[in-house]
Write a protein that holds these residues in place. Sequence first.
Motif, mmCIF file in Angstrom:
data_model
loop_
_atom_site.group_PDB
_atom_site.id
_atom_site.type_symbol
_atom_site.label_atom_id
_atom_site.label_comp_id
_atom_site.label_asym_id
_atom_site.label_seq_id
_atom_site.Cartn_x
_atom_site.Cartn_y
_atom_site.Cartn_z
ATOM 1 N N UNK A 179 0.818 -1.212 0.000
ATOM 2 C CA UNK A 179 0.000 0.000 0.000
ATOM 3 C C UNK A 179 0.848 1.256 0.000
ATOM 4 N N UNK A 180 1.907 1.255 0.805
ATOM 5 C CA UNK A 180 2.806 2.408 0.846
ATOM 6 C C UNK A 180 3.558 2.572 -0.471
ATOM 7 N N UNK A 181 3.965 1.458 -1.054
ATOM 8 C CA UNK A 181 4.695 1.530 -2.322
ATOM 9 C C UNK A 181 3.799 2.075 -3.437
ATOM 10 N N UNK A 182 2.529 1.667 -3.439
ATOM 11 C CA UNK A 182 1.613 2.191 -4.452
ATOM 12 C C UNK A 182 1.331 3.673 -4.215
ATOM 13 N N UNK A 183 1.219 4.069 -2.957
ATOM 14 C CA UNK A 183 1.010 5.484 -2.640
ATOM 15 C C UNK A 183 2.200 6.313 -3.113
ATOM 16 N N UNK A 184 3.403 5.758 -3.006
ATOM 17 C CA UNK A 184 4.592 6.463 -3.495
ATOM 18 C C UNK A 184 4.533 6.653 -5.003
ATOM 19 N N UNK A 185 3.988 5.651 -5.708
ATOM 20 C CA UNK A 185 3.833 5.771 -7.161
ATOM 21 C C UNK A 185 2.824 6.872 -7.502
ATOM 22 N N UNK A 186 1.685 6.852 -6.856
ATOM 23 C CA UNK A 186 0.656 7.866 -7.155
ATOM 24 C C UNK A 186 1.138 9.268 -6.781
ATOM 25 N N UNK A 187 1.911 9.373 -5.704
ATOM 26 C CA UNK A 187 2.455 10.691 -5.324
ATOM 27 C C UNK A 187 3.452 11.179 -6.375
ATOM 28 N N UNK A 188 4.317 10.267 -6.827
ATOM 29 C CA UNK A 188 5.311 10.654 -7.835
ATOM 30 C C UNK A 188 4.638 11.019 -9.155
ATOM 31 N N UNK A 189 3.576 10.294 -9.508
ATOM 32 C CA UNK A 189 2.883 10.537 -10.768
ATOM 33 C C UNK A 189 2.119 11.864 -10.758
ATOM 34 N N UNK A 190 1.698 12.298 -9.584
ATOM 35 C CA UNK A 190 0.897 13.529 -9.506
ATOM 36 C C UNK A 190 1.734 14.772 -9.195
ATOM 37 N N UNK A 191 3.076 14.627 -9.103
ATOM 38 C CA UNK A 191 3.920 15.788 -8.752
ATOM 39 C C UNK A 191 3.907 16.852 -9.851
ATOM 40 N N UNK A 192 3.770 18.067 -9.436
ATOM 41 C CA UNK A 192 3.891 19.216 -10.341
ATOM 42 C C UNK A 192 4.662 20.322 -9.637
ATOM 43 N N UNK A 193 5.120 21.292 -10.436
ATOM 44 C CA UNK A 193 5.746 22.484 -9.866
ATOM 45 C C UNK A 193 5.366 23.676 -10.733
ATOM 46 N N UNK A 194 5.531 24.849 -10.169
ATOM 47 C CA UNK A 194 5.160 26.057 -10.905
ATOM 48 C C UNK A 194 6.251 26.435 -11.918
ATOM 49 N N UNK A 195 5.794 26.948 -13.071
ATOM 50 C CA UNK A 195 6.744 27.551 -14.008
ATOM 51 C C UNK A 195 7.386 28.755 -13.349
ATOM 52 N N UNK A 196 8.563 29.104 -13.843
ATOM 53 C CA UNK A 196 9.217 30.319 -13.352
ATOM 54 C C UNK A 196 8.287 31.499 -13.572
ATOM 55 N N UNK A 197 8.125 32.306 -12.587
ATOM 56 C CA UNK A 197 7.232 33.459 -12.695
ATOM 57 C C UNK A 197 5.811 33.139 -12.269
ATOM 58 N N UNK A 198 5.527 31.857 -11.927
ATOM 59 C CA UNK A 198 4.223 31.478 -11.398
ATOM 60 C C UNK A 198 3.102 31.514 -12.407
ATOM 61 N N UNK A 199 3.391 31.209 -13.689
ATOM 62 C CA UNK A 199 2.351 31.317 -14.727
ATOM 63 C C UNK A 199 1.663 29.984 -15.016
ATOM 64 N N UNK A 200 1.838 28.961 -14.177
ATOM 65 C CA UNK A 200 1.179 27.674 -14.399
ATOM 66 C C UNK A 200 1.953 26.535 -13.780
ATOM 67 N N UNK A 201 1.465 25.304 -13.998
ATOM 68 C CA UNK A 201 2.072 24.105 -13.431
ATOM 69 C C UNK A 201 2.722 23.255 -14.530
ATOM 70 N N UNK A 202 3.797 22.555 -14.155
ATOM 71 C CA UNK A 202 4.459 21.649 -15.084
ATOM 72 C C UNK A 202 5.051 20.476 -14.298
ATOM 73 N N UNK A 203 5.441 19.443 -15.045
ATOM 74 C CA UNK A 203 6.120 18.315 -14.427
ATOM 75 C C UNK A 203 7.522 18.752 -13.998
#
Length: 512
Positions: free
Chosen positions: A152-176
């Motif tokens: 269960x923890x290993x699958x949660x780690x997969x779903x967390x990694x798959x859903x990771x995003x970060x903001x573009x420089x300047x805060x104009x949106x999200x990207x991988x």
Amino acid sequence: MSGVSIERIQISDFRAFPALAPADIVLDGCNMLAYGENGSGKSSIYRALRGLFSSSAQDIMPLHNVFTDPPQPSVRVTLTDKTEYHWSAAGHPTADIQDVARKSAFLSHTRLIEMNTGATPNDKPELFHVAVAHLIADFEATVTGGAKRNVGELWQAVTNAFSRTEQYAGGSGQRRPKNFVAVLQTALDEFNDGMGQAITALEGQAKPLLRRLVDVLTQDALELVGFTFYGVNYDAERKTLRNVTLTANVNFRDHTPPAHQSFLNEGRQSALAIAIYLAGRMACVPTTDDALRLLVFDDLLISLDHSHRRPVLEVIATEFKDWQIILLTHDRFWFEMAREQLLGKPWKCVEIYESVDGDGLLRPSVWNSSENLVDETLKQAKRFLDENPPQPAAAANYARTACELALRRYCRNHNILFAYADDPQKIKLDDLLKKAAAHAAPDAGRKAAIGGLNQHKKLILNPLSHNPTQPIVKADVQAAITAVKALVTACSTKKKSVTAVFSSSRFPLRQR
């Protein structure tokens, strides 16, 4: 059973149990076998325990009894070490019950159907999501560096990694993130490795379990070949996870059905699902500590005939002897069969009935059952007669059951051959009466008691005579109950030490 277990269950203003008629079930650490007619409150006990022992917070308010005002739903469980878990409008004990929730297992006939359902009739049942959420979620795998992590923890780690995003420089949106693929691949590698270890353990437990469940008289043609899991991977082009599947493969004689739920009968489907589910618990839950391990079944066996229900009880009694087990059923005959098979072991039997109070409200009643099946069944017949208003038809059914049980017990104790049927409903009262009467002829008291039943066998003690258009008279039922009690008294001699014999050598008689 060893270690900590449930001492007491209290349920109030929850589904079938209004605040004026709460359930207060004292188990004293024993297992429980409970019979309840449909609508009596049996499944409310299942829902109460499942909701309390949930790893995620549950809202109890939607489950309160609609006839209680103001609503004050409450589910309280006290353990033998005096620990209390309380679920109410004030909150859910999520943080306190995590360990118990992880080790507990709740299985109903509905869940069995879900495990045997594909997206279409031509698809194999998909087990992946039930596996990572329940079936093998708690399996501890050895991952990179020798660390232990559960599936269960290993699958949660997969779903967390798959859903990771970060903001573009300047805060104009999200990207991988730039390292998205590398982090996700690491999580996938560990998950696939851990999942493979869990599936190997699951197969090792499920295959022999299935044999025990289906090989009743002869070896059954159904065989669990194994599980197919290709390993989850990332499709960079479509930006999705692929191969999120887990399926069971079976053979039947020399045929491999592409979708076994469209080929196997319901009994074999149920046996397969039960074997897989119990194997998951055996593979995942450690037995090295004294914490509560709870196994709760609600009408689990209704798709199995009576001969195939016995092996399930035997598996539970042997493989789960360190668990506390709660079995709930609406099948009266199976309840009686199970009570005979489990007699003398750490079990308590209860019966749940729906009655109408003086205000016309339905109120469930929970009664403890004694180990003596005949006496308890006669008591239940009397309870139905004493209700306001009386229920003579229901009382007549219990009087008939008590009569059959008493005659079967007499025949078994004296090695009297009678036509065997594993389903108690198929045993003919007339056959039992004739065989018992012939044996009891030299004893005047027993002869009179058995003869006294003849005047009741057509109207009260005959299951085919209970015509709703022809009401049963309370006095007639009372007379039949008195006759059955006379039979019990006349036949209540010390059991002989005998070797049981049967009219068909294929069906060995189980001694009580």
